[in-house]
Design a protein around this motif. Structure first.
Motif: not given
Length: 220
Positions: A138-140, A131-133, A89-91
């Protein structure tokens, strides 16, 4: 607010999923909980949030056994194959879904404003695949989204160390949310707790006598 698990264990069709575990988590504190990959970390996260009924033992919220109140109060963040977003998915779509689940407006403008308020709107960031974060980012993002729900008072962060990076990064995020009034439980591998230099609660043990760490002490 206090969450107390006493001797909770979970059995599955093919054997035990979670060995008897006792722990206590309180508002304004971060509790590290460690276990090996097959020890039932996600089963514990779901049990603590009222989403999985323990085979034995109890989970109490402020002294009461109330699975509905637990589900309303406790957010499970980034549980593998359960609450983790689809990496393709896109952010912006991950944010839209998170806001919608939190009963917030989630149209394009609201998503853009949400990202902008958190310094996410670098060029093309909204279209970046989730998935590229990096693990920290990602956690933030997922912790911030979990807190959008007005009823959330506790966060169970499920194995953020599986994304790599220095555990001090995700721990600092957990501590920040504890300082803002959340109870935070961070499930991780034993080597992550060792690297942080903090005594963890352990899956399969009675941890009720140990003190959770005041988030203000963080990594000092």
């Amino acid at each position: 607010m206090e969450i107390v698990a006493t001797g909770v264990e979970v059995s599955g069709a093919h054997g035990p999923l979670l060995a008897p575990t006792s722990l206590r988590a309180r508002t304004g504190q971060v509790l590290l909980v460690t276990g090996d990959p097959n020890s039932g970390r996600t089963a514990l996260a779901l049990t603590l949030s009222g989403r999985l009924r323990p085979t034995r033992g109890t989970v109490r919220l402020n002294g009461a056994i109330d699975a509905t109140a637990l589900r309303r109060t406790v957010a499970v963040v980034d549980a593998p194959q359960i609450t983790e977003p689809d990496g393709a998915l896109a952010l912006r779509d991950v944010v839209a879904e998170g806001l919608s689940l939190a009963a917030r407006k989630s149209g394009r403008r609201k998503v853009r404003d949400w990202l902008s308020a958190r310094d996410w709107l670098r060029e093309g960031a909204g279209e970046e695949r989730f998935e590229n974060l990096a693990g920290y980012e990602r956690t933030r993002l997922l912790l911030d989204l979990a807190c959008e729900n007005r009823t959330t008072r506790a966060l169970v962060l499920d194995c953020p160390d599986r994304h790599g990076g220095d555990p001090a990064g995700w721990y600092s995020l957990a501590a920040r949310h504890a300082e803002r009034g959340m109870a935070v439980i961070a499930l991780c591998a034993p080597h992550s707790a060792d690297k942080l230099g903090m005594p963890p609660a352990r899956i399969g043990a009675d941890n009720l006598e140990m003190s959770t760490l005041d988030s203000a002490e963080g990594l000092r």
